[in-house]
Design an enzyme around this catalytic site. Structure first.
Site, PDB file in Angstrom:
ATOM      1  N   CYS A  16     -14.461  54.215 -26.852  1.00 48.91           N
ATOM      2  CA  CYS A  16     -15.687  54.255 -26.079  1.00 48.91           C
ATOM      3  C   CYS A  16     -16.626  55.325 -26.605  1.00 48.91           C
ATOM      4  O   CYS A  16     -16.218  56.227 -27.330  1.00 48.91           O
ATOM      5  CB  CYS A  16     -15.403  54.581 -24.596  1.00 48.91           C
ATOM      6  SG  CYS A  16     -14.311  53.419 -23.775  1.00 48.91           S
ATOM      7  N   GLY A  42     -17.898  51.477 -29.525  1.00 49.01           N
ATOM      8  CA  GLY A  42     -17.504  50.460 -28.565  1.00 49.01           C
ATOM      9  C   GLY A  42     -18.473  49.311 -28.610  1.00 49.01           C
ATOM     10  O   GLY A  42     -19.645  49.473 -28.274  1.00 49.01           O
TER      11      GLY A  42
END
Length: 485
Positions: A16, A42
């Site tokens: 992420c 991500g």
């Protein structure tokens, strides 16, 4: 899944990226720009939450930032001077909109949105306890555990509840939270995942990488220290140290692959480190050859370093198309293999008859390396040698990186010689773990107190792994089944 990586089936994927700003006009628009710069972290989904002084507004969507947050009708909904955002690639939790962050909840203390980079390695154990106490989970994301721990804490203030929650979790996290009072940022006590502080005028920014600050025109202030919690409120940033001091173990793979080469991670240029790794690789594993060729794009800085150290010319022997995201039809192995050439193609006139050295950042399953070596041979290369700018990836990561289980890691199943035969290379070598540390300015790896988290190479995990120790790998990897087939 949409992806910008040309060989999307054989790379370790960072989990992420997070970005937040407090005290700016059109804060969500700045967040959208910052998330663009973090898209490589991500590529599965993106979300933004904004606070306008009275209400929280959230939009979450599958796919890239572009195409979701470049539409006026969406951005008009995200009003306010404070905003946080997230780009996601799932590590725990299914691929579904309900797992897209930021996650939001109305707590007794008010609205609370959270964006998380990392992985909670005792989330399963904590969730079982929370469910028995009456918590009702709306997602399968490990991040939701943090929200429930905050909600059920017996402390009065939100900050104390948040600290109480974090003291119960294990693993890796860089968190950005948005509340009615301000923005909170926190990095785990070992600093496994990165987080930096920036300023844009009077506004404060928190982001996964410095490149996101560059893109929005912000100034880099410093990194959030391992175990540090920062609070941005009323135009001021305050620092708190709620955890016992520990020796930091930041993720070494940020330098190898995850971070953009134009980022600065904990004060060190990623691009310079990657070039230095290439130079170490050349010193440790020389080979007589005519050309040094990077595997685009992640192998390029290391290939430059290898070429400069070895004196062998650097050339672009593989040309990448920048207009291909997803191979749109893959009904069978033959067409799937042809799809590779939509993304990469050999520079045949350069390669024919040459002894070449391919430089890449890592080998995971080996399927990419096999395809690229064959591509070089089909283009007429006389010899194909491969050099890898990291040690063999032999162990799974439990700190927020989507790693296949060990049975699917080529280096966990084969010797280097067997791997060379598997990918059909004339030779194959990896940089040593000490060579990797030298590229980072260390004399060598300190085995009794490693300077970085390098568990994917060494199996030396810096934290306890409650879920994996208690429940085995099947429970956790069943959540990743879609990602590792």
């Amino acid at each position: 899944m949409l992806t910008t990586h040309p060989f999307d089936d054989d790379k370790l994927r960072e989990e992420c990226g997070v970005f937040g700003i407090h005290g700016a006009d059109s804060a969500a628009a700045v967040v959208a720009l910052g998330l663009h710069a973090l898209q490589h972290r991500g590529q599965e989904a993106a979300g933004i939450t904004a606070f306008d002084g009275k209400e929280f507004h959230t939009h979450r969507a599958m796919g890239h930032v572009a195409g979701n947050f470049d539409r006026d009708e969406i951005m008009r909904q995200l009003q306010g001077g404070s905003s946080i955002g997230h780009v996601r690639y799932s590590t725990t939790g299914e691929t579904a909109l309900r797992n897209v962050q930021p996650l939001f909840a109305d707590l007794s203390t008010g609205g609370f949105a959270v964006a998380h980079n990392g992985n909670i390695s005792n989330a399963t154990a904590l969730k079982k306890v929370l469910v028995r106490r009456g918590s009702i989970f709306q997602s399968t994301s490990d991040t939701e555990v943090i929200i429930h721990l905050v909600a059920t804490s017996s402390y009065r203030s939100l900050i104390d509840r948040f600290i109480d929650a974090l003291k119960q979790v294990e693993g890796a996290y860089s968190l950005i939270c948005l509340t009615a009072e301000g923005m909170i940022g926190c990095r785990d006590p070992l600093g496994i995942r990165p987080l930096v502080i920036g300023k844009l005028g009077d506004a404060h920014i928190l982001a996964s990488e410095t490149v996101a600050l560059d893109v929005v025109g912000a100034d880099f202030v410093r990194s959030v220290e391992p175990g540090e919690l920062v609070i941005v409120r009323d135009g001021q940033l305050t620092s708190h140290r709620p955890f016992a001091s520990q020796s930091a173990r930041p993720c070494i793979f940020e330098y190898v692959y995850f971070s953009r080469p134009d980022s600065i991670v904990d004060g060190t240029s990623v691009y310079s480190v990657r070039k230095a790794i290439g130079a170490e690789l050349a010193r440790e594993n020389p080979v007589d050859a005519d050309l040094i060729i990077p595997v685009p794009d992640s192998g390029t800085p290391a290939a430059i370093g290898y070429a400069q150290e070895s004196g062998i010319p650097f050339e672009l022997g593989i040309i990448r198309s920048h207009y291909v995201g997803r191979t749109f039809i893959q009904p069978g192995d033959k067409v799937r293999h042809l799809g590779v050439k939509l993304k990469h193609n050999a520079n045949r006139a350069l390669i024919a008859g040459k002894r070449i050295v391919l430089i890449d950042d890592s080998i995971v399953r080996g399927t990419t390396s096999l395809k690229i070596v064959q591509m070089m041979r089909d283009a007429g290369a006389a010899e194909v040698h491969m050099r890898i700018a990291s040690p063999p990836t032999q162990h799974s990561c439990f700190y927020g990186v989507d790693t296949p289980e060990r049975a699917k890691l080529l280096a966990a199943q084969m010797t280097v010689g067997q791997m060379a035969n598997f990918i059909n290379a004339d030779s194959l070598s990896f940089v040593t773990i000490d060579g990797l540390y030298r590229a980072l300015g260390e004399v060598k790896r300190t085995d009794d107190a490693p300077q970085y988290c390098d568990a994917c190479f060494t199996g030396d995990y810096p934290t306890t792994l409650t879920d994996f120790d208690e429940h085995g790998l099947e429970d956790q990897f069943s959540l990743l089944a879609e990602r590792v087939v």
